[in-house]
Scaffold this active site. Structure first.
Site, PDB file in Angstrom:
ATOM      1  N   ARG A  94       0.882  -1.340   0.054  1.00  0.00           N
ATOM      2  CA  ARG A  94       0.011   0.079   0.030  1.00  0.00           C
ATOM      3  C   ARG A  94       0.762   1.505   0.099  1.00  0.00           C
ATOM      4  O   ARG A  94       0.569   2.221  -0.776  1.00  0.00           O
ATOM      5  CB  ARG A  94      -1.031  -0.001   1.315  1.00  0.00           C
ATOM      6  CG  ARG A  94      -1.902   0.891   1.107  1.00  0.00           C
ATOM      7  CD  ARG A  94      -3.175   0.832   2.143  1.00  0.00           C
ATOM      8  NE  ARG A  94      -2.810   1.077   3.572  1.00  0.00           N
ATOM      9  CZ  ARG A  94      -3.512   0.595   4.511  1.00  0.00           C
ATOM     10  NH1 ARG A  94      -4.618   0.261   4.448  1.00  0.00           N
ATOM     11  NH2 ARG A  94      -2.855   0.877   5.681  1.00  0.00           N
ATOM     12  N   LYS A  96      -2.822   6.554   1.272  1.00  0.00           N
ATOM     13  CA  LYS A  96      -2.562   6.844   2.632  1.00  0.00           C
ATOM     14  C   LYS A  96      -1.480   7.980   2.758  1.00  0.00           C
ATOM     15  O   LYS A  96      -0.330   8.075   3.139  1.00  0.00           O
ATOM     16  CB  LYS A  96      -1.998   5.663   3.304  1.00  0.00           C
ATOM     17  CG  LYS A  96      -2.394   5.791   4.917  1.00  0.00           C
ATOM     18  CD  LYS A  96      -2.244   4.450   5.671  1.00  0.00           C
ATOM     19  CE  LYS A  96      -2.731   4.579   7.147  1.00  0.00           C
ATOM     20  NZ  LYS A  96      -4.019   4.403   7.309  1.00  0.00           N
TER      21      LYS A  96
HETATM   22  C1  PLP Z   1      -5.386   3.852   7.786  1.00  0.00           C
HETATM   23  C2  PLP Z   1      -6.502   4.001   7.185  1.00  0.00           C
HETATM   24  C3  PLP Z   1      -7.526   3.334   7.493  1.00  0.00           C
HETATM   25  C4  PLP Z   1      -7.669   1.971   8.060  1.00  0.00           C
HETATM   26  O1  PLP Z   1      -6.594   1.134   7.150  1.00  0.00           O
HETATM   27  P1  PLP Z   1      -6.011  -0.145   8.002  1.00  0.00           P
HETATM   28  O2  PLP Z   1      -5.232  -0.954   6.873  1.00  0.00           O
HETATM   29  O3  PLP Z   1      -7.251  -1.075   8.394  1.00  0.00           O
HETATM   30  O4  PLP Z   1      -5.532   0.080   9.261  1.00  0.00           O
HETATM   31  C5  PLP Z   1      -9.103   3.474   6.932  1.00  0.00           C
HETATM   32  N1  PLP Z   1      -9.270   4.899   6.434  1.00  0.00           N
HETATM   33  C6  PLP Z   1      -8.098   5.552   6.165  1.00  0.00           C
HETATM   34  C7  PLP Z   1      -8.512   6.930   5.487  1.00  0.00           C
HETATM   35  C8  PLP Z   1      -6.783   5.356   6.619  1.00  0.00           C
HETATM   36  O5  PLP Z   1      -5.712   5.967   6.414  1.00  0.00           O
END
Ligand code: PLP
Length: 339
Positions: A80, A183
């Site tokens: 990711r 992210k």
């Molecule tokens: C990190 C994040 C999540 C959760 O992702 P996980 O991989 O389950 O920790 C959900 N929404 C947003 C906007 C994020 O930045």
């Protein structure tokens, strides 16, 4: 092991002994460097500071009953981060090196891994940003990857409890063709006003709707949304949400428990037809939702009427955390042991 009050540890930053850094320069990544400083030296014109060339990850290490430390689906976080890097034109940090850095930083900070049964975990925060100087808008030529760890307390100190959410229509977190799927810190900056407004109103967080039509559920603050209708786990499909690894895991677990799963658009009105709803992400795993308030229509959608999380939500929750902390076998191949 340090003498922490593990159960009452906040979900915040606590200094550990070491972090790891790596620099991209002249078209290639250097060696992993161990540091015991909590500070970075950064150029005043770095693109990470000025133009938001910054992406991060978040995952946890869990101490098992057997004394082994487990990492959950780290390759998915690594991939990711590669995806996020591409989304904002940064040099990608290789998946293999990401793993090497994670294992090393955990091994070096072993004494900060909270004990089994405390509910606390070791939170791992990888970060990537443009570190060379640019004044015109363009990608940096140099990048810095770093990863630090910090022990965090249980998200719900007195056991998992339903939280209330506020539907937000006056702030967009991300546009359909924008950066919502990456992210990146910029999405968090964009969501801050709405999250603070929700907290000030006494809500745990805000529910963002799709920016274009304001009809469909996007995300729950920094977590994905899911609803359960009879035997079906339903989670929004959207061009502007982050693909949560927790959500992906819950989908697989739901299937393994004989539930149906759907990833599709979820309208606001459909909230009335769910038996249970929740937010999911690494931090809390699942936050069951008690009430959702929609100020525009003066509607309250209510779940957990007895104040307790729904039974299907809890089944999914316990199954996932028992795999993460090693109490139950891991038929999915999600867990890596850190020796
Ligand atoms: C990190 C994040 C999540 C959760 O992702 P996980 O991989 O389950 O920790 C959900 N929404 C947003 C906007 C994020 O930045």
């Amino acid at each position: 092991m340090e003498k922490f009050d593990w159960k009452n540890l906040p979900f915040g930053y606590i200094k550990t002994d070491y972090n790891i850094r790596c620099i991209y320069k002249n078209g290639k990544w250097g060696k992993l460097e161990v540091s015991s400083s909590e500070y970075i030296d950064i150029h005043i014109a770095a693109t990470g500071l000025h133009y938001g060339q910054e992406a991060f990850e978040g995952l946890k290490a869990y101490m098992g009953k057997d004394g082994k430390i487990r990492l959950f689906r780290w390759e998915d976080n690594a991939k990711r981060m590669v995806f996020s890097a591409g989304g904002i034109k940064m040099a990608a940090f290789p998946v293999e090196m990401f793993g090497e850095a994670l294992f090393k930083v955990i091994q070096m900070n072993k004494k900060f891994v909270p004990p089994y049964g405390s509910g606390a975990t070791l939170y791992i925060r990888p970060l990537l940003y443009g570190s060379s100087a640019e004044v015109g808008v363009k990608p940096a030529s140099e990048y810095t990857f770093l990863v630090f760890v910090t022990p965090v307390g249980p998200y719900f100190k007195d056991g998992i409890k339903p939280v209330n959410m506020l539907i937000c229509r006056d702030v967009d977190r991300a546009a359909p063709m924008g950066t919502g799927i990456y992210k990146v810190g910029g999405n968090y900056a964009a969501s801050m006003r709405a999250i603070i407004a929700a907290r000030d109103g006494g809500y745990a967080n805000t529910i963002f709707l799709d920016a274009k039509e304001k009809k469909y559920i996007d995300e729950c603050g920094p977590a994905n949304f899911f609803g359960i209708k009879e035997n079906t786990y339903i989670t929004p499909k959207s061009e502007s949400i982050l693909n949560s690894i927790t959500n992906m895991s819950l989908i697989e677990i739901a299937k393994s428990l004989g539930m149906k799963t759907e990833r599709r658009q979820v309208t606001v009105e459909e909230l009335a037809s769910f038996n249970e709803t929740g937010a999911c992400g690494t931090a809390a795993v699942i936050s069951p939702i008690g009430k959702i308030f929609d100020p525009e229509n003066n509607m309250i959608y209510e779940y957990c009427k007895n104040g307790e999380p729904g039974s299907e939500t809890m089944k999914l929750y316990y199954k996932l955390i028992s795999i993460q902390n090693g109490d139950k076998p891991d038929p999915f191949g999600w867990v890596s042991i850190v020796d």
